[in-house]
Design a protein around this motif. Sequence first.
Motif, PDB file in Angstrom:
ATOM      1  N   ILE A 101      -3.905   0.913  -4.164  1.00 25.80           N
ATOM      2  CA  ILE A 101      -3.051   0.515  -2.947  1.00 25.80           C
ATOM      3  C   ILE A 101      -1.763   0.041  -3.519  1.00 25.80           C
ATOM      4  CG2 ILE A 101      -2.929  -0.478  -0.795  1.00 25.80           C
ATOM      5  CD1 ILE A 101      -5.703  -0.252  -0.643  1.00 25.80           C
ATOM      6  N   ASN A 102      -0.654   0.135  -3.062  1.00 28.77           N
ATOM      7  CA  ASN A 102       0.581  -0.309  -3.544  1.00 28.77           C
ATOM      8  C   ASN A 102       0.457  -1.972  -3.576  1.00 28.77           C
ATOM      9  OD1 ASN A 102       3.275  -1.451  -3.835  1.00 28.77           O
ATOM     10  ND2 ASN A 102       4.091   0.279  -2.829  1.00 28.77           N
ATOM     11  N   PRO A 103       0.516  -2.692  -4.627  1.00 23.38           N
ATOM     12  CA  PRO A 103       0.207  -4.111  -4.652  1.00 23.38           C
ATOM     13  C   PRO A 103       1.272  -4.790  -3.870  1.00 23.38           C
ATOM     14  CG  PRO A 103       0.846  -3.203  -6.808  1.00 23.38           C
ATOM     15  CD  PRO A 103       0.961  -2.182  -5.924  1.00 23.38           C
ATOM     16  N   VAL A 104       2.553  -4.169  -3.625  1.00 27.34           N
ATOM     17  CA  VAL A 104       3.574  -5.036  -2.951  1.00 27.34           C
ATOM     18  C   VAL A 104       3.100  -4.914  -1.569  1.00 27.34           C
ATOM     19  CG1 VAL A 104       6.107  -4.949  -2.578  1.00 27.34           C
ATOM     20  CG2 VAL A 104       5.328  -3.928  -4.571  1.00 27.34           C
ATOM     21  N   THR A 105       2.462  -3.791  -1.059  1.00 20.82           N
ATOM     22  CA  THR A 105       1.988  -3.670   0.296  1.00 20.82           C
ATOM     23  C   THR A 105       0.958  -5.006   0.660  1.00 20.82           C
ATOM     24  OG1 THR A 105       2.436  -1.432   0.659  1.00 20.82           O
ATOM     25  CG2 THR A 105       1.062  -2.147   2.195  1.00 20.82           C
ATOM     26  N   LEU A 106       0.022  -4.884  -0.311  1.00 21.06           N
ATOM     27  CA  LEU A 106      -0.871  -5.840  -0.316  1.00 21.06           C
ATOM     28  C   LEU A 106      -0.347  -7.363  -0.376  1.00 21.06           C
ATOM     29  CD1 LEU A 106      -3.663  -4.436  -2.512  1.00 21.06           C
ATOM     30  CD2 LEU A 106      -3.624  -4.389  -0.016  1.00 21.06           C
ATOM     31  N   ALA A 107       0.505  -7.422  -1.236  1.00 20.45           N
ATOM     32  CA  ALA A 107       1.222  -8.911  -1.347  1.00 20.45           C
ATOM     33  C   ALA A 107       1.919  -9.411  -0.130  1.00 20.45           C
ATOM     34  CB  ALA A 107       2.086  -8.931  -2.626  1.00 20.45           C
ATOM     35  N   ALA A 108       2.607  -8.171   0.502  1.00 17.97           N
ATOM     36  CA  ALA A 108       3.359  -8.445   1.910  1.00 17.97           C
ATOM     37  C   ALA A 108       2.525  -8.927   3.053  1.00 17.97           C
ATOM     38  CB  ALA A 108       4.064  -7.152   2.143  1.00 17.97           C
ATOM     39  N   ALA A 109       1.248  -8.312   2.927  1.00 17.06           N
ATOM     40  CA  ALA A 109       0.175  -8.653   3.828  1.00 17.06           C
ATOM     41  C   ALA A 109      -0.226 -10.244   3.704  1.00 17.06           C
ATOM     42  CB  ALA A 109      -1.008  -7.686   3.687  1.00 17.06           C
ATOM     43  N   ASP A 110      -0.280 -10.656   2.526  1.00 18.78           N
ATOM     44  CA  ASP A 110      -0.725 -12.104   2.127  1.00 18.78           C
ATOM     45  C   ASP A 110       0.443 -13.004   2.607  1.00 18.78           C
ATOM     46  OD1 ASP A 110      -2.488 -13.828   0.849  1.00 18.78           O
ATOM     47  OD2 ASP A 110      -0.777 -14.194  -0.451  1.00 18.78           O
ATOM     48  N   ILE A 111       1.597 -12.598   2.307  1.00 19.37           N
ATOM     49  CA  ILE A 111       2.842 -13.597   2.304  1.00 19.37           C
ATOM     50  C   ILE A 111       3.010 -13.684   4.044  1.00 19.37           C
ATOM     51  CG2 ILE A 111       5.410 -13.505   1.947  1.00 19.37           C
ATOM     52  CD1 ILE A 111       4.788 -12.619  -0.574  1.00 19.37           C
ATOM     53  N   ALA A 112       2.803 -12.402   4.778  1.00 21.54           N
ATOM     54  CA  ALA A 112       3.190 -12.476   6.091  1.00 21.54           C
ATOM     55  C   ALA A 112       2.021 -13.144   7.136  1.00 21.54           C
ATOM     56  CB  ALA A 112       3.183 -10.867   6.539  1.00 21.54           C
ATOM     57  N   GLY A 113       0.866 -13.285   6.349  1.00 22.30           N
ATOM     58  CA  GLY A 113      -0.248 -14.147   7.152  1.00 22.30           C
ATOM     59  C   GLY A 113      -1.314 -13.132   7.363  1.00 22.30           C
ATOM     60  N   ALA A 114      -1.597 -11.920   7.381  1.00 27.72           N
ATOM     61  CA  ALA A 114      -2.467 -11.076   7.702  1.00 27.72           C
ATOM     62  C   ALA A 114      -3.943 -11.716   7.526  1.00 27.72           C
ATOM     63  CB  ALA A 114      -2.542  -9.771   7.351  1.00 27.72           C
ATOM     64  N   ASP A 115      -4.935 -11.491   8.095  1.00 27.35           N
ATOM     65  CA  ASP A 115      -6.237 -12.122   7.741  1.00 27.35           C
ATOM     66  C   ASP A 115      -7.339 -10.910   7.345  1.00 27.35           C
ATOM     67  OD1 ASP A 115      -6.361 -12.211  10.646  1.00 27.35           O
ATOM     68  OD2 ASP A 115      -8.255 -12.352  10.245  1.00 27.35           O
ATOM     69  N   ALA A 116      -6.890  -9.627   7.346  1.00 27.23           N
ATOM     70  CA  ALA A 116      -7.732  -8.580   6.974  1.00 27.23           C
ATOM     71  C   ALA A 116      -6.706  -7.249   6.561  1.00 27.23           C
ATOM     72  CB  ALA A 116      -8.671  -8.222   8.006  1.00 27.23           C
ATOM     73  N   VAL A 117      -7.328  -6.740   5.745  1.00 31.88           N
ATOM     74  CA  VAL A 117      -6.555  -5.558   5.274  1.00 31.88           C
ATOM     75  C   VAL A 117      -7.483  -4.360   5.051  1.00 31.88           C
ATOM     76  CG1 VAL A 117      -4.866  -4.268   3.411  1.00 31.88           C
ATOM     77  CG2 VAL A 117      -4.520  -6.868   3.975  1.00 31.88           C
ATOM     78  N   TYR A 118      -7.019  -3.246   5.678  1.00 29.20           N
ATOM     79  CA  TYR A 118      -8.286  -2.021   5.269  1.00 29.20           C
ATOM     80  C   TYR A 118      -7.391  -0.765   4.888  1.00 29.20           C
ATOM     81  CZ  TYR A 118     -10.664  -4.635   8.773  1.00 29.20           C
ATOM     82  OH  TYR A 118     -11.279  -5.735   9.677  1.00 29.20           O
ATOM     83  N   GLN A 119      -8.106   0.059   3.981  1.00 24.45           N
ATOM     84  CA  GLN A 119      -7.286   1.210   3.518  1.00 24.45           C
ATOM     85  C   GLN A 119      -8.070   2.348   4.274  1.00 24.45           C
ATOM     86  OE1 GLN A 119      -8.324   2.438  -0.454  1.00 24.45           O
ATOM     87  NE2 GLN A 119     -10.000   1.480  -0.724  1.00 24.45           N
ATOM     88  N   VAL A 120      -7.111   2.812   5.225  1.00 28.01           N
ATOM     89  CA  VAL A 120      -7.489   3.785   6.016  1.00 28.01           C
ATOM     90  C   VAL A 120      -6.007   4.202   6.708  1.00 28.01           C
ATOM     91  CG1 VAL A 120      -8.207   2.234   8.096  1.00 28.01           C
ATOM     92  CG2 VAL A 120      -8.627   4.779   8.111  1.00 28.01           C
TER      93      VAL A 120
END
Length: 431
Positions: free
Chosen positions: A160-179
């Motif tokens: 998964i694009n690490p920039v997408t994951l990093a954006a989730a972290d920086i934005a403050g999401a508390d769960a990320v699912y690959q679907v």
Amino acid sequence: MNVRRVDALDPGERAALFDRDAGVDAVRDDARDIVDRVRSEGDVAIRDLSREIDGVEVGNVDVTDRVERAAEAIDEETRAAIEDAAANIREFHERQLPEDWTEDFGGRELGRRFRPLDTVGVYAPGGTAAYPSSVLMGVIPAVVAGVEHVAVATPPAEEINPVTLAAADIAGADAVYQVGGAQAVAALAYGTETINAVQKVVGPGNQWVTAAKAEVRGDVEIDFLAGPSEVLVIADGTADPSLVAADLVAQAEHGETSSVVAVTDDEATAEAVAAAVDDHATGRDREETIRAALDNDASGVFLARSMPEAVLFAEEYAPEHLSIQADDAEALLDRIPSAGSAFLGPYSPVAAGDYATGTNHVLPTNGKARVTGGLSVDTFLRSTTVQRLSEDALGDLRDTVTTLANAEGLEAHAHSVDARLEAGAVDGDED
Ligand code: NAD
């Protein structure tokens, strides 16, 4: 691109422009089947659909544990850009937070209070392009509103694009699912063994995502139908045709079903924009996608007989993005109530709002700007109205309430008022 005259459009052409659905209706049945599969089979359906549609063998659907690592692994420049964009988006959305209020209306103390939803799911598209920016646009307003549980779903990939994951972290999401796609919308709406059902599903996506949101609406809240991107540029003779063309080509890059339109009252500008579009498209990384979007029935360069005709065209189109590159842009905007986000003047490219001005880029498409705006803090709030009446204030209302209650045949309603106003009826009356 050919220039078409607004006054020569036939009914079929007008329908393609003003009643566009960008392929959503065509996939409604497919999306319904996918939603039903996820609803009945849960994680098994997610894994099967990811294999069948995305060509990815998904191990863990929950990739939350990869988020922090990704945030550390991305390069400094990208991290700084995400943080900069996130700060602007946060600042603009904090400005939208409404305050609770109470006011005395002559003994009737009335007010309104706002509380966040508990759980929301943000869809971040990631099929033909990755959209870390959409993660910021969906998650940050929810976090600013105070939502406790913000989950992100994004299409699966070998990595998964690490920039997408990093954006989730920086934005403050508390769960990320690959679907991805319709299966993601269904999983967030109804829950699976791995994914918790949420109260509201938000975010843009392709036809399948949009069709699935239309399908689950009612069982779960959704923001609105935010499908393939669109831009409409109003230009006059003062506009730089090359910049207008650059904006059209940038929007066309989103996907084959994106629609891009320029409308002008100046013939030379129309011809120059049409020619420049071709120049700008040539040699771009995603030239094939761009050319397909430029060929859409809802795309084109249009010549109006006057600025009022161009303005009417824009209002009928009700674009997701409205760019005004003309004299007195504010006055023209005043006459176009139906637009998701407006970009005024030569230094306000849509791309700046896509990423970093701070405004939200998740916006209504397919003419839905006629009835709604884009994602905002309001999207994630519920409101409660509050009232406290003094004895005198209830006395003042007595005749009005009892008369209307009796007129509706609801005699017990009237009684509930009368009972309070009998002498000494209310224990511990504060008034
Ligand atoms: P996406 O994540 O929306 O869609 C990818 C998913 O679609 C895949 O994971 C797959 O599950 C599903 N899919 C693809 N083909 C399918 C098929 N034949 N049958 C069933 N499901 C299928 O990513 P995308 O495709 O790149 O589209 C993103 C869209 O989002 C673009 O159209 C872009 O313009 C739009 N967008 C809109 C906004 C907005 O605010 N309106 C913002 C950003 C992006």
